[in-house]
Design a protein around this motif. Structure first.
Motif, PDB file in Angstrom:
ATOM      1  N   PRO A 292      69.480  72.036  93.711  1.00 36.04           N
ATOM      2  CA  PRO A 292      70.943  72.056  93.833  1.00 36.04           C
ATOM      3  C   PRO A 292      71.486  71.216  92.718  1.00 36.04           C
ATOM      4  O   PRO A 292      72.531  71.554  91.768  1.00 36.04           O
ATOM      5  CB  PRO A 292      71.353  71.867  95.043  1.00 36.04           C
ATOM      6  N   ALA A 293      70.928  69.982  92.308  1.00 32.47           N
ATOM      7  CA  ALA A 293      71.581  68.880  91.504  1.00 32.47           C
ATOM      8  C   ALA A 293      71.596  69.516  90.099  1.00 32.47           C
ATOM      9  O   ALA A 293      72.248  69.345  89.214  1.00 32.47           O
ATOM     10  CB  ALA A 293      71.029  67.939  91.397  1.00 32.47           C
ATOM     11  N   ASN A 294      70.402  70.240  89.544  1.00 34.14           N
ATOM     12  CA  ASN A 294      70.072  70.739  88.352  1.00 34.14           C
ATOM     13  C   ASN A 294      70.739  72.296  88.170  1.00 34.14           C
ATOM     14  O   ASN A 294      71.002  72.496  87.098  1.00 34.14           O
ATOM     15  CB  ASN A 294      68.841  70.703  87.852  1.00 34.14           C
ATOM     16  N   PHE A 295      70.571  73.122  89.116  1.00 40.38           N
ATOM     17  CA  PHE A 295      70.890  74.378  88.783  1.00 40.38           C
ATOM     18  C   PHE A 295      72.076  75.039  89.496  1.00 40.38           C
ATOM     19  O   PHE A 295      72.477  76.223  89.349  1.00 40.38           O
ATOM     20  CB  PHE A 295      69.702  75.201  89.307  1.00 40.38           C
ATOM     21  N   LEU A 296      73.047  74.313  90.400  1.00 42.12           N
ATOM     22  CA  LEU A 296      74.217  74.850  91.335  1.00 42.12           C
ATOM     23  C   LEU A 296      75.293  73.855  90.929  1.00 42.12           C
ATOM     24  O   LEU A 296      76.156  74.176  90.494  1.00 42.12           O
ATOM     25  CB  LEU A 296      73.417  74.911  92.679  1.00 42.12           C
ATOM     26  N   LEU A 297      75.069  72.465  91.320  1.00 35.36           N
ATOM     27  CA  LEU A 297      76.168  71.717  90.948  1.00 35.36           C
ATOM     28  C   LEU A 297      76.760  71.425  89.949  1.00 35.36           C
ATOM     29  O   LEU A 297      78.098  71.243  89.980  1.00 35.36           O
ATOM     30  CB  LEU A 297      75.669  70.118  91.731  1.00 35.36           C
ATOM     31  N   PRO A 298      76.240  71.546  88.997  1.00 34.24           N
ATOM     32  CA  PRO A 298      76.891  71.265  87.507  1.00 34.24           C
ATOM     33  C   PRO A 298      77.898  72.596  87.507  1.00 34.24           C
ATOM     34  O   PRO A 298      79.131  72.151  86.937  1.00 34.24           O
ATOM     35  CB  PRO A 298      76.027  71.589  86.223  1.00 34.24           C
ATOM     36  N   ALA A 299      77.641  73.759  87.822  1.00 37.93           N
ATOM     37  CA  ALA A 299      78.808  74.760  87.559  1.00 37.93           C
ATOM     38  C   ALA A 299      79.791  74.511  88.814  1.00 37.93           C
ATOM     39  O   ALA A 299      81.107  74.899  88.432  1.00 37.93           O
ATOM     40  CB  ALA A 299      78.117  76.012  87.702  1.00 37.93           C
ATOM     41  N   TRP A 300      79.357  74.087  89.839  1.00 41.42           N
ATOM     42  CA  TRP A 300      80.284  74.164  90.877  1.00 41.42           C
ATOM     43  C   TRP A 300      81.214  72.843  90.730  1.00 41.42           C
ATOM     44  O   TRP A 300      82.367  72.977  91.157  1.00 41.42           O
ATOM     45  CB  TRP A 300      79.505  73.807  92.382  1.00 41.42           C
ATOM     46  N   LEU A 301      80.609  71.845  90.324  1.00 40.47           N
ATOM     47  CA  LEU A 301      81.605  70.721  89.941  1.00 40.47           C
ATOM     48  C   LEU A 301      82.592  70.739  88.849  1.00 40.47           C
ATOM     49  O   LEU A 301      83.685  70.218  88.786  1.00 40.47           O
ATOM     50  CB  LEU A 301      80.578  69.348  89.848  1.00 40.47           C
ATOM     51  N   ALA A 302      81.969  71.357  88.053  1.00 40.86           N
ATOM     52  CA  ALA A 302      83.133  71.841  86.610  1.00 40.86           C
ATOM     53  C   ALA A 302      84.127  72.452  87.096  1.00 40.86           C
ATOM     54  O   ALA A 302      85.247  72.336  86.569  1.00 40.86           O
ATOM     55  CB  ALA A 302      82.098  72.637  85.657  1.00 40.86           C
ATOM     56  N   LYS A 303      83.947  73.564  87.971  1.00 39.17           N
ATOM     57  CA  LYS A 303      85.088  74.346  88.505  1.00 39.17           C
ATOM     58  C   LYS A 303      85.846  73.455  89.405  1.00 39.17           C
ATOM     59  O   LYS A 303      87.030  73.796  89.412  1.00 39.17           O
ATOM     60  CB  LYS A 303      84.286  75.592  89.520  1.00 39.17           C
TER      61      LYS A 303
END
Length: 301
Positions: free
Chosen positions: A101-112
């Motif tokens: 999740p840190a590398n493939f999910l969170l970046p997009a979620w946190l940017a949003k």
């Protein structure tokens, strides 16, 4: 010092009239006048003096008004801050997450999330699943996210599975098994490109071989990062066993191909963990809601 009387004085000084101040505050003129006289007596300073039909500030009154301007400006800032924290528009969030999740999910979620809540300060610690839960228990993280086998956790931790993703065998499109269906023993004859020892997906692959009593794979190339491993497979060498989240775009673009291994259907659980019985901060609650919405938009695979 009587702050209510200071507020009345400030209203009169700002409006320049007891009458206008009374109208703004819905208080009678005599009540305002009486309160200000008591205030002047408390300070032992004359603040207002008659000026024809109106009033004017004394020198002390002007200085008191300037200080009151600053005081009530700070008061408004505190009220705004409280409103922003209450809406989750301000504050700090600390997250602990495993590699997936840190590398493939969170970046997009946190940017949003940051697009909507710019003033919320955020930090992410990438660790293994037990480390993420430990940080959560120690109050060093507000939320923990992990991807892998469902984790056993203490009763103090509440886990919510967001979705599951499949684990895929992938090769280059030119590979002889690309798009085909073969047995696990045949798949294990291929050279594998994997992350370092200790990675959860690598352990799942070796465990799979033990379960089906087939030889363990030969790890021909080993990288510390998934991107490097996948790039080597795309370049045309070997196979890899990896989360569909990592390679689905490459498979969709035709840069990689799946190999369907008969009887094998392993999945990762992507979950978010909180401390049981503890109310989330407004900012954390907003992030969890956004993650759930994003999950619903992704589907289950």
């Amino acid at each position: 010092m009587n702050l209510h009387a200071l507020r009345l004085f400030h209203a009169v000084a700002s409006s320049g009239s007891v009458t206008r101040a009374a109208e703004q505050l819905s208080i009678s003129q005599p009540a305002i006048t009486a309160q200000i006289k008591k205030f002047e007596k408390e300070l032992a300073l004359p603040l207002l003096q008659p000026d024809g039909r109106g009033i004017r500030l004394t020198d002390a009154g002007r200085q008191v008004k300037e200080l009151a301007d600053r005081l009530f400006a700070v008061e408004r800032q505190i009220e705004t801050l409280a409103e922003q924290y209450g809406r989750g528009d301000q504050g700090r969030l600390s997250l602990a997450a495993t590699y997936l999740p840190a590398n493939f999910l969170l970046p997009a979620w946190l940017a949003k999330f940051k697009q909507k809540h710019e003033r919320v300060e955020m930090s992410v610690t990438t660790t293994n699943s037990s480390g993420a839960l430990r940080l959560l228990q120690r109050m060093e993280a507000d939320l923990a996210l992990y991807g892998g086998l469902p984790e056993e956790h203490p009763d103090t931790i509440q886990a919510e599975e967001l979705f599951q993703d499949e684990l895929w065998f992938v090769v280059a499109p030119t590979h002889r098994h690309a798009g085909g269906s073969i047995g696990l023993d045949d798949m294990m004859r291929e050279p594998f490109i994997m992350r370092e020892e200790g990675s959860s997906t690598r352990e799942r692959l070796f465990s799979l071989c033990r379960t089906y009593n087939v030889p363990s794979p030969r790890i021909a190339l080993q990288f510390n990062g998934l991107h490097e491993a996948i790039s080597a497979v795309i370049a045309g060498y070997g196979a890899s066993f990896v989360s569909s989240l990592v390679v689905r775009d490459e498979v969709r673009r035709g840069e990689l191909s799946r190999v369907h291994v008969e009887g094998v259907n392993l999945r990762n659980s992507i979950a978010i963990c909180t401390r049981r019985g503890e109310n989330l901060s407004p900012a954390a609650s907003n992030l969890v809601d956004l993650i759930r919405e994003s999950r619903d938009g992704m589907g289950s695979g």
